[in-house]
Design an enzyme around this catalytic site. Structure first.
Site, PDB file in Angstrom:
ATOM      1  N   HIS A   7      -7.714   6.931   0.075  1.00 34.79           N
ATOM      2  CA  HIS A   7      -6.430   6.239  -0.010  1.00 34.79           C
ATOM      3  C   HIS A   7      -6.341   5.045   0.941  1.00 34.79           C
ATOM      4  O   HIS A   7      -5.880   3.970   0.548  1.00 34.79           O
ATOM      5  CB  HIS A   7      -5.322   7.246   0.300  1.00 34.79           C
ATOM      6  CG  HIS A   7      -3.938   6.717   0.178  1.00 34.79           C
ATOM      7  ND1 HIS A   7      -3.429   6.177  -0.988  1.00 34.79           N
ATOM      8  CD2 HIS A   7      -2.917   6.650   1.084  1.00 34.79           C
ATOM      9  CE1 HIS A   7      -2.178   5.813  -0.813  1.00 34.79           C
ATOM     10  NE2 HIS A   7      -1.842   6.088   0.453  1.00 34.79           N
TER      11      HIS A   7
ATOM     12  N   HIS B 289       0.836  -1.203   0.000  1.00 35.28           N
ATOM     13  CA  HIS B 289       0.000   0.000   0.000  1.00 35.28           C
ATOM     14  C   HIS B 289       0.870   1.252   0.000  1.00 35.28           C
ATOM     15  O   HIS B 289       1.817   1.359   0.783  1.00 35.28           O
ATOM     16  CB  HIS B 289      -0.904  -0.004   1.236  1.00 35.28           C
ATOM     17  CG  HIS B 289      -1.771   1.211   1.360  1.00 35.28           C
ATOM     18  ND1 HIS B 289      -1.682   2.099   2.409  1.00 35.28           N
ATOM     19  CD2 HIS B 289      -2.751   1.696   0.552  1.00 35.28           C
ATOM     20  CE1 HIS B 289      -2.569   3.067   2.246  1.00 35.28           C
ATOM     21  NE2 HIS B 289      -3.234   2.844   1.134  1.00 35.28           N
ATOM     22  N   SER B 290       0.576   2.165  -0.911  1.00 34.42           N
ATOM     23  CA  SER B 290       1.199   3.487  -0.918  1.00 34.42           C
ATOM     24  C   SER B 290       2.733   3.381  -1.051  1.00 34.42           C
ATOM     25  O   SER B 290       3.230   2.800  -2.020  1.00 34.42           O
ATOM     26  CB  SER B 290       0.782   4.236   0.352  1.00 34.42           C
ATOM     27  OG  SER B 290       1.038   5.603   0.251  1.00 34.42           O
ATOM     28  N   TYR B 291       3.478   3.923  -0.084  1.00 33.66           N
ATOM     29  CA  TYR B 291       4.947   3.808  -0.092  1.00 33.66           C
ATOM     30  C   TYR B 291       5.425   2.376  -0.255  1.00 33.66           C
ATOM     31  O   TYR B 291       6.461   2.112  -0.883  1.00 33.66           O
ATOM     32  CB  TYR B 291       5.493   4.415   1.202  1.00 33.66           C
ATOM     33  CG  TYR B 291       6.820   3.857   1.672  1.00 33.66           C
ATOM     34  CD1 TYR B 291       8.014   4.211   1.040  1.00 33.66           C
ATOM     35  CD2 TYR B 291       6.877   2.978   2.758  1.00 33.66           C
ATOM     36  CE1 TYR B 291       9.230   3.687   1.471  1.00 33.66           C
ATOM     37  CE2 TYR B 291       8.086   2.463   3.203  1.00 33.66           C
ATOM     38  CZ  TYR B 291       9.263   2.821   2.548  1.00 33.66           C
ATOM     39  OH  TYR B 291      10.469   2.294   2.991  1.00 33.66           O
TER      40      TYR B 291
END
Length: 241
Positions: free
Chosen positions: A223, A76-78
């Protein structure tokens, strides 16, 4: 039965998957939700030396120590950078690589390369008193909220798991030089609500490195979809197991 290895993004901890994991295990699947070094119950280990390589090591160690195979590896994300680095190391262990509203790097890129606005966070951290801490972003008006979370109860829970991000995580580049990684299938899940200004998602090529059409799904939520829409997220992930 599949093994889902869910890797949280910056500032978060493995606790963020608490609503998704049971929905995957109900079908008999195994779910592993580690916390990366420097967050959650390991926040005391955070420091200027903690970086992207540290987190790639974390997940590679989990796979080796628990002898995980046929892994649906979700970043997820980073953590899109993290799971990419892990797949480069042990592609034979990965059944599918999932970029969950995540950074999608090429070989040799850092977070600042993938998402240039990240350089502002790096610069502020380097100029700060600590020289390495990046605090969580401020809450914005809906629909952006805090990582797309706007419900008061959800926000209260989310805040309990947030901690500072070491700047080195965003500075280090990822190595994607193992040709075997190209054969690993990939999927992309994009969250479409409340995207902050200045965040530009990198387009997904029409064809995966293994020659098959790219798989891209959208979730009409913020997000942190594992908090706001766990059932819909689990439904998509189950299609990959």
């Amino acid at each position: 039965m599949a093994t889902y290895l869910l890797v949280h993004g910056a500032w978060h901890s493995g606790e963020c998957w608490e609503r998704v994991a049971p929905l995957l295990t109900e079908g008999g699947h195994r779910v592993v939700t580690p916390t990366l070094t420097g967050y959650g119950d390991t926040v005391h280990l955070a420091g200027p030396e903690v970086g992207l390589d540290t987190h790639i090591d974390d997940i590679a160690k989990v796979i080796a120590e628990e002898d995980l195979t046929d892994v649906v590896l979700v970043g997820h994300s980073y953590a899109g950078l993290v799971v990419s680095g892990v797949a480069n190391r042990v592609p034979e262990r990965i059944a599918c690589l999932v970029y969950l509203d995540a950074m999608f790097p090429a070989d040799g890129e850092s977070a600042a390369d993938v998402l240039p606005v990240t350089q502002q966070l790096i610069d502020r951290a380097l100029a700060s008193e600590s020289g390495w801490r990046i605090p969580p972003p401020p809450e914005m008006p809906p629909p952006a909220g805090l990582f797309g979370v706007t419900d008061p109860a959800d926000l209260a829970w989310l805040r309990t798991m947030l901690s500072d991000q070491p700047v080195r995580c965003l500075q280090q580049s990822v190595r994607l030089d193992n040709p075997a990684m190209d054969m690993v299938p990939r999927a992309h899940i994009h969250c479409t609500v409340g995207q902050p200004e200045g965040i530009t998602r990198r387009p997904v090529p029409a064809t995966q490195p293994n020659g098959t059409p790219s798989l891209v799904w959208e979730l009409a939520t913020g997000h942190d979809c594992m908090i706001t829409e766990p059932a819909r997220l689990a439904e998509l992930l189950l299609k990959l197991g």
